[in-house]
Structure formats: structure tokens, C-alpha cells
Design a protein around this motif. Structure first.
Motif, mmCIF file in Angstrom:
data_model
loop_
_atom_site.group_PDB
_atom_site.id
_atom_site.type_symbol
_atom_site.label_atom_id
_atom_site.label_comp_id
_atom_site.label_asym_id
_atom_site.label_seq_id
_atom_site.Cartn_x
_atom_site.Cartn_y
_atom_site.Cartn_z
ATOM 1 N N GLN A 104 0.834 -1.207 0.000
ATOM 2 C CA GLN A 104 0.000 0.000 0.000
ATOM 3 C C GLN A 104 0.872 1.261 0.000
ATOM 4 O O GLN A 104 0.567 2.247 -0.684
ATOM 5 C CB GLN A 104 -0.929 0.025 1.224
ATOM 6 N N TYR A 105 1.936 1.216 0.773
ATOM 7 C CA TYR A 105 2.827 2.375 0.856
ATOM 8 C C TYR A 105 3.526 2.625 -0.478
ATOM 9 O O TYR A 105 3.670 3.776 -0.909
ATOM 10 C CB TYR A 105 3.834 2.169 1.985
ATOM 11 N N ALA A 106 3.949 1.564 -1.155
ATOM 12 C CA ALA A 106 4.585 1.721 -2.465
ATOM 13 C C ALA A 106 3.622 2.383 -3.445
ATOM 14 O O ALA A 106 4.013 3.265 -4.220
ATOM 15 C CB ALA A 106 5.051 0.366 -2.992
ATOM 16 N N SER A 107 2.347 1.995 -3.411
ATOM 17 C CA SER A 107 1.343 2.602 -4.291
ATOM 18 C C SER A 107 1.116 4.069 -3.934
ATOM 19 O O SER A 107 0.985 4.927 -4.821
ATOM 20 C CB SER A 107 0.022 1.837 -4.200
ATOM 21 N N PHE A 108 1.057 4.363 -2.640
ATOM 22 C CA PHE A 108 0.911 5.753 -2.175
ATOM 23 C C PHE A 108 2.077 6.595 -2.683
ATOM 24 O O PHE A 108 1.891 7.677 -3.248
ATOM 25 C CB PHE A 108 0.848 5.773 -0.645
ATOM 26 N N GLU A 109 3.289 6.106 -2.488
ATOM 27 C CA GLU A 109 4.471 6.876 -2.873
ATOM 28 C C GLU A 109 4.558 7.040 -4.389
ATOM 29 O O GLU A 109 4.965 8.091 -4.873
ATOM 30 C CB GLU A 109 5.741 6.222 -2.335
ATOM 31 N N LEU A 110 4.177 6.033 -5.149
ATOM 32 C CA LEU A 110 4.175 6.153 -6.597
ATOM 33 C C LEU A 110 3.204 7.250 -7.044
ATOM 34 O O LEU A 110 3.546 8.102 -7.873
ATOM 35 C CB LEU A 110 3.807 4.818 -7.241
ATOM 36 N N ALA A 111 2.017 7.274 -6.475
ATOM 37 C CA ALA A 111 1.041 8.309 -6.816
ATOM 38 C C ALA A 111 1.538 9.690 -6.383
ATOM 39 O O ALA A 111 1.374 10.678 -7.115
ATOM 40 C CB ALA A 111 -0.308 7.995 -6.161
ATOM 41 N N ARG A 112 2.174 9.766 -5.220
ATOM 42 C CA ARG A 112 2.708 11.044 -4.727
ATOM 43 C C ARG A 112 3.840 11.540 -5.628
ATOM 44 O O ARG A 112 3.925 12.722 -5.947
ATOM 45 C CB ARG A 112 3.177 10.875 -3.280
ATOM 46 N N LEU A 113 4.699 10.619 -6.055
ATOM 47 C CA LEU A 113 5.767 10.967 -7.010
ATOM 48 C C LEU A 113 5.181 11.600 -8.264
ATOM 49 O O LEU A 113 5.666 12.629 -8.746
ATOM 50 C CB LEU A 113 6.524 9.703 -7.419
ATOM 51 N N GLN A 114 4.154 10.973 -8.808
ATOM 52 C CA GLN A 114 3.548 11.461 -10.041
ATOM 53 C C GLN A 114 2.948 12.854 -9.849
ATOM 54 O O GLN A 114 3.070 13.714 -10.726
ATOM 55 C CB GLN A 114 2.513 10.463 -10.549
ATOM 56 N N LEU A 115 2.315 13.090 -8.713
ATOM 57 C CA LEU A 115 1.746 14.413 -8.434
ATOM 58 C C LEU A 115 2.837 15.473 -8.320
ATOM 59 O O LEU A 115 2.719 16.569 -8.886
ATOM 60 C CB LEU A 115 0.902 14.363 -7.156
ATOM 61 N N TRP A 138 12.341 -4.987 -0.448
ATOM 62 C CA TRP A 138 12.755 -4.023 -1.473
ATOM 63 C C TRP A 138 12.087 -4.246 -2.829
ATOM 64 O O TRP A 138 11.712 -3.271 -3.492
ATOM 65 C CB TRP A 138 14.272 -3.991 -1.600
ATOM 66 N N PRO A 139 11.904 -5.484 -3.303
ATOM 67 C CA PRO A 139 11.238 -5.657 -4.610
ATOM 68 C C PRO A 139 9.833 -5.052 -4.666
ATOM 69 O O PRO A 139 9.375 -4.657 -5.742
ATOM 70 C CB PRO A 139 11.194 -7.178 -4.794
ATOM 71 N N VAL A 140 9.151 -4.958 -3.538
ATOM 72 C CA VAL A 140 7.819 -4.336 -3.504
ATOM 73 C C VAL A 140 7.908 -2.872 -3.923
ATOM 74 O O VAL A 140 6.999 -2.328 -4.542
ATOM 75 C CB VAL A 140 7.195 -4.473 -2.094
ATOM 76 N N TYR A 141 9.022 -2.238 -3.608
ATOM 77 C CA TYR A 141 9.196 -0.822 -3.915
ATOM 78 C C TYR A 141 9.782 -0.566 -5.302
ATOM 79 O O TYR A 141 9.938 0.585 -5.707
ATOM 80 C CB TYR A 141 10.072 -0.165 -2.847
ATOM 81 N N ALA A 142 10.102 -1.624 -6.058
ATOM 82 C CA ALA A 142 10.743 -1.471 -7.370
ATOM 83 C C ALA A 142 9.959 -0.558 -8.323
ATOM 84 O O ALA A 142 10.560 0.314 -8.965
ATOM 85 C CB ALA A 142 11.012 -2.832 -7.997
ATOM 86 N N PRO A 143 8.636 -0.699 -8.466
ATOM 87 C CA PRO A 143 7.919 0.200 -9.386
ATOM 88 C C PRO A 143 8.028 1.671 -8.975
ATOM 89 O O PRO A 143 8.182 2.548 -9.832
ATOM 90 C CB PRO A 143 6.466 -0.279 -9.307
ATOM 91 N N ALA A 146 11.519 2.897 -9.792
ATOM 92 C CA ALA A 146 11.692 3.058 -11.235
ATOM 93 C C ALA A 146 11.128 4.383 -11.739
ATOM 94 O O ALA A 146 11.555 4.874 -12.790
ATOM 95 C CB ALA A 146 11.039 1.890 -11.972
ATOM 96 N N HIS A 147 10.186 4.974 -11.030
ATOM 97 C CA HIS A 147 9.586 6.237 -11.443
ATOM 98 C C HIS A 147 10.291 7.466 -10.874
ATOM 99 O O HIS A 147 9.880 8.596 -11.147
ATOM 100 C CB HIS A 147 8.093 6.266 -11.065
#
Length: 173
Positions: A104-115, A138-143, A146-147
Motif C-alpha cells: 500500500q505504501y509503495a502505491s501511495f508513494e508512486l502516486a505522490r511521485l507522479q503528483l 525491497w522488490p515491492v518498492y521497485a515500481p 523506477a519512477h
């Protein structure tokens, strides 16, 4: 010498000089600061110092990661817009989320990065506590990783307890 190797963490401001005879910090973290205090710190530490800004959130909800990232952005975008886009400032999200919530945190951070990127700003992602994430996480945070773009950072917290820790050259590299 020490000020060139250790980042300062300032909570709610300080009257102490952030730059002096012992050097200039490379990194300063500001928690819950005003835009005015950010400008004051920037003037004191100079343009090359990385300033990390974080806001305290009593509730760090990850139940709907993209929606929660949008809420974080809505709460802070005016503050962020007050800082010139060319400034060496990065913005942290939630603080010290445990490994159990890594997806869930990886998804949150990916969306925050994009914003942040859509506004021409930089992020400090992960903002992890001592000992996290565990190597197998760590592999959970790979996407998310990558952004990241040039100027983005990964936040990993480590703490020193005494002068012997600070003088240990292995931990300061």
C-alpha cells in the motif's frame, strides 16, 4: 567537518545557527515549517544544501493509496508552490511505515511521485525507519523506485547515540 557529513533535523524551527565555523550542512530536514522559515533556512545554508520538508500527519491512512496521495497533495500543494521550482527541496510523505504495509505504501508513494513531478517538484520517497525495509521487501518498492527522476531521493533513517557513533567513518559514507 561534522556539519559536512551529517544532516540536521529541525522540528518547528530553531534559533541556533545552521551554518558556522564547523561547516555547512549538506542536508537539512524541516518538520512542519512555514514557507517563511524554509526561505530563512535556504538563505542561511545556501543553494547547494538539500532541504527535506515533511509534515506531521497523526493519521497516515493507506486504505486507498492513490486517493490518500491526492489528499496529501491537496493539503500541501499551496505550500509547495510557494517554493521556487529550481530550489533544491524535496518533499516527504508518510513517516516510517512498516514492512507489513509495504504494498500500500509503495502505491501511495508512486502516486505522490507522479503528483509532485507533474508540478515540476522533487520527492523524497520511502522515509523508512531504522531496519526497514527488510531486504526481502525491497522488490515491492521497485515500481516506485523506477519512477524516480533526477533530484528525487530515498529517505532512510539512521540515528546516532553518542560521539563514537558520529566519529565512525564507516557509518558516515
Amino acid at each position: 567537518m561534522g556539519m559536512n557529513r551529517i544532516g540536521l533535523h529541525v522540528t518547528y524551527g530553531t534559533q541556533l545557527p545552521l551554518r558556522g565555523a564547523h561547516g555547512r550542512p549538506r542536508v537539512v530536514t524541516l518538520l512542519d515549517c512555514s514557507p517563511e522559515y524554509h526561505r530563512q533556512v535556504r538563505e542561511e545554508v545556501g543553494p547547494d544544501c538539500l532541504i527535506v520538508v515533511r509534515w506531521y500527519h497523526a493519521v497516515q491512512d493507506l486504505s486507498a493509496p492513490a486517493q490518500n496521495a491526492w489528499g496529501w497533495w491537496q493539503a500541501h500543494r499551496d505550500w509547495i508552490a510557494s517554493v521556487p521550482g529550481t530550489d533544491r527541496t524535496v518533499y516527504e510523505g508518510w513517516n516510517e511505515i512498516g514492512d507489513a504495509q509495504a504494498p500500500q505504501y509503495a502505491s501511495f508513494e508512486l502516486a505522490r511521485l507522479q503528483l509532485l513531478h507533474s508540478a515540476g517538484r522533487r520527492a523524497c520517497v520511502l522515509n523508512s525507519s531504522v531496519g526497514t525495509p527488510d531486504l526481502n521487501i525491497w522488490p515491492v518498492y521497485a515500481p516506485m523506485l523506477a519512477h524516480m527522476q533526477a533530484g528525487d531521493c530515498v529517505g532512510l533513517h539512521e540515528y546516532w547515540s553518542d560521539r563514537a557513533d558520529i566519529e565512525n567513518v564507516y557509518t558516515l559514507r
